[in-house]
Enzyme design. Structure first.
Site, PDB file in Angstrom:
ATOM      1  N   LYS A  42      -7.347   4.594   0.296  1.00 27.22           N
ATOM      2  CA  LYS A  42      -8.453   4.187  -0.581  1.00 27.22           C
ATOM      3  C   LYS A  42      -9.768   4.576   0.101  1.00 27.22           C
ATOM      4  O   LYS A  42      -9.911   4.433   1.322  1.00 27.22           O
ATOM      5  CB  LYS A  42      -8.386   2.671  -0.785  1.00 27.22           C
ATOM      6  CG  LYS A  42      -9.476   2.122  -1.708  1.00 27.22           C
ATOM      7  CD  LYS A  42      -9.302   0.624  -1.935  1.00 27.22           C
ATOM      8  CE  LYS A  42     -10.370   0.061  -2.867  1.00 27.22           C
ATOM      9  NZ  LYS A  42     -10.194  -1.400  -3.115  1.00 27.22           N
ATOM     10  N   SER A  84     -10.098  -3.073  -7.931  1.00 32.99           N
ATOM     11  CA  SER A  84     -10.837  -1.870  -7.625  1.00 32.99           C
ATOM     12  C   SER A  84      -9.975  -0.733  -7.096  1.00 32.99           C
ATOM     13  O   SER A  84     -10.407   0.411  -7.083  1.00 32.99           O
ATOM     14  CB  SER A  84     -11.919  -2.192  -6.588  1.00 32.99           C
ATOM     15  OG  SER A  84     -11.312  -2.611  -5.368  1.00 32.99           O
ATOM     16  N   SER A 143      -7.991  -6.971  -5.925  1.00 33.44           N
ATOM     17  CA  SER A 143      -8.007  -5.512  -6.103  1.00 33.44           C
ATOM     18  C   SER A 143      -6.762  -4.767  -5.665  1.00 33.44           C
ATOM     19  O   SER A 143      -6.683  -3.556  -5.852  1.00 33.44           O
ATOM     20  CB  SER A 143      -9.210  -4.911  -5.389  1.00 33.44           C
ATOM     21  OG  SER A 143     -10.358  -5.127  -6.149  1.00 33.44           O
TER      22      SER A 143
END
Ligand code: GLN
Length: 486
Positions: free
Chosen positions: A78, A153, A177
């Site tokens: 990420k 997210s 998330s």
């Protein structure tokens, strides 16, 4: 060759050890898939030459006799974790093109274990969001249904694991998330205990909540990668000094006699019937496997959202003050003086959601409001954490839904920030308490979109939680379903 893209981390480790495939071949195969599925917009930075150099290094380590379950296994990160060899942007314009002088500890530990990085993954800007629609670099599509959000997210992380572009991806969970996007894309997403993974090199959003974790296809794969990823880090002041553990140790423990707490507050009015049905069916499956369901209550859980949306913006308003146009990233072109330069750089660099949160956070921390909002929120946070401690006196793990609904469509919630914030109704309480929790696929709901089952365990009981998840995954095949076309 293409079935290799569908192999688990555990299987890939065995194939690499048996020399049935090389790390270079695996990396090449996945880079090709990543290129073929660029429409998902899941990757922000792919550098095949760097990936292949890492793969060659892993093959050389094996040739020299090194072993290791992860040596040569691909992973993607990420874009909240800083990396030396790929840009680190937190999906923000303010960090466009930024190259970090060091790797995040999580990245470095996995590299040390021989994992081969495929690139950096799209996410909501500074990990603020529930749908990945806040990225400065565009939406990520859900591989199950390109009209649906992949969750946020960590939307890039969930999409690549669901689409079999990577067997595992790192992600971060501040309020949900990891779990929410995992639920929306039919994969296994796990957040460990706060303080167990290092936050060093994780671009900070809300420091008392930010927790690194993983998107995988199964609990077993998660346990294998956690073994290399979780450990004490003297560089992070909130890292917990405990010995390393073997997270695979309870995988075969089964659930006979285990008590699963079912919180009544997680089955209230907002829960959609399709999600409830799949979650209740999973709970029934656990009973069949020998577990006992016990009714529990988390009376303060419903205060999670208001508490979280005071604490997280307060911490973010402080953390994001470092982006001033002087030290990192974007600097405005024309400005009158230093103050004007900072104002313009931040105005141009930040998107709408970080700006909204900086405003809220500055307000709740301001003189005169601090006691009414921030201190009050911290007090209620303690009550929520205490609820969990009372619950764990009655049960071994807690189970319930991850989200109120299956993945929603693009634009459905973007005009209503509060509706978007409510996507984290069931995930935020566990974050505020700092306990490990995860989402595992347990069926499909409206429009054929995946449903997630949430498991939560007490602090440092991630091995037990993964074992409970594994028992279900041995008895079901939801985690093996692949979206059409992948
Ligand atoms: N959706 C929540 C938020 O917008 C949680 C984000 C996260 O866990 N990083 O803050």
């Amino acid at each position: 060759m293409s079935e290799l893209a569908h192999a688990s981390v555990a299987e890939l480790g065995r194939l690499l050890a048996d020399r049935q495939v090389s790390a270079v071949e695996l990396a090449q195969l996945l880079l090709k898939r990543i290129d073929a599925h660029r429409d998902l917009n899941a990757f922000l930075d792919v550098r095949p030459d760097v990936t292949l150099a890492q793969a060659r290094a892993a093959d050389e380590r094996r040739a020299r006799g090194e072993t290791g379950a992860l040596l040569g296994v691909p992973i993607a990160h990420k874009d909240i974790f800083v990396t030396q060899e790929w840009c680190s942007t937190a999906s923000s314009r303010i960090l466009q093109g930024y190259m970090s002088p060091f790797d995040a500890t999580v990245v470095a530990s996995l590299k040390q274990a021989g994992m081969v990085c495929l690139g950096k993954l799209n996410c909501d800007e500074f990990a603020m969001g529930s749908s990945n629609e806040n990225s400065a670099y565009g939406n990520v599509l859900n591989p199950w249904d390109k009209g649906a959000v992949p969750g946020g997210s960590s939307g890039g992380s969930s999409a690549v694991v669901a689409a079999r572009l990577a067997p595992v991806a790192t992600a971060t969970d501040t309020g949900g998330s990891i779990r929410e996007p995992a639920a929306f894309t039919g994969i296994t997403g796990t957040k460990p205990t706060y303080g167990r993974p290092s936050r060093w090199g994780m671009i900070a959003f809300a420091s008392s909540l930010d927790t690194a974790g993983l998107m995988t296809r199964s609990a077993e794969d998660c346990a294998l990668v956690f073994n290399a990823m979780l450990g004490f880090d003297p560089k992070d002041s909130t890292s917990i000094d405990r010995p390393r553990e073997d997270y695979t140790r309870s995988l075969d423990a089964g659930v006979k006699g285990l008590k699963i707490g079912v919180p009544k507050e997680f089955f209230g009015a907002g829960l959609q019937p399709d999600v409830e049905q799949a979650v209740r069916a999973a709970l029934a499956e656990y009973e069949k496997l020998g577990a006992q369901l016990v009714d529990i209550s988390l009376p303060n859980a419903e205060l999670g959202i208001p508490v979280y949306y005071v604490i997280a913006p307060a911490e973010c308003s402080s953390n994001l003050s470092r982006f001033d146009g002087v030290r990192y990233g974007h600097r405005a072109k024309d400005y009158a003086d230093l103050t004007d330069m900072i104002k313009k750089s931040r105005s141009e660099g930040f998107g709408a959601e970080p700006k909204r949160r900086i405003l809220i956070g500055t307000y709740v921390l301001s003189h005169g409001y601090y006691d009414a909002y921030f201190i009050k929120a911290m007090q209620v946070r303690r009550l929520i954490a205490d609820d969990f401690q009372r619950a764990f006196a009655q049960c071994d793990v807690i189970a319930g839904p991850v989200t109120t609904s299956v993945a929603f469509g693009f634009g459905e919630k973007t005009d209503d920030p509060v509706a978007m914030y409510l996507a984290d109704l069931y995930t935020v309480p566990g974050s505020l308490a700092g306990i490990p929790s995860m989402s595992l696929p347990c069926g499909f709901g409206a429009k054929g979109r995946p449903v997630g089952l949430q498991l939560m365990a007490n602090h440092f009981e991630e091995a037990k939680m993964l074992g409970v998840a594994h028992a279900y995954q041995r008895a079901s095949d939801w985690h093996k379903r692949v979206p059409a076309g992948y």
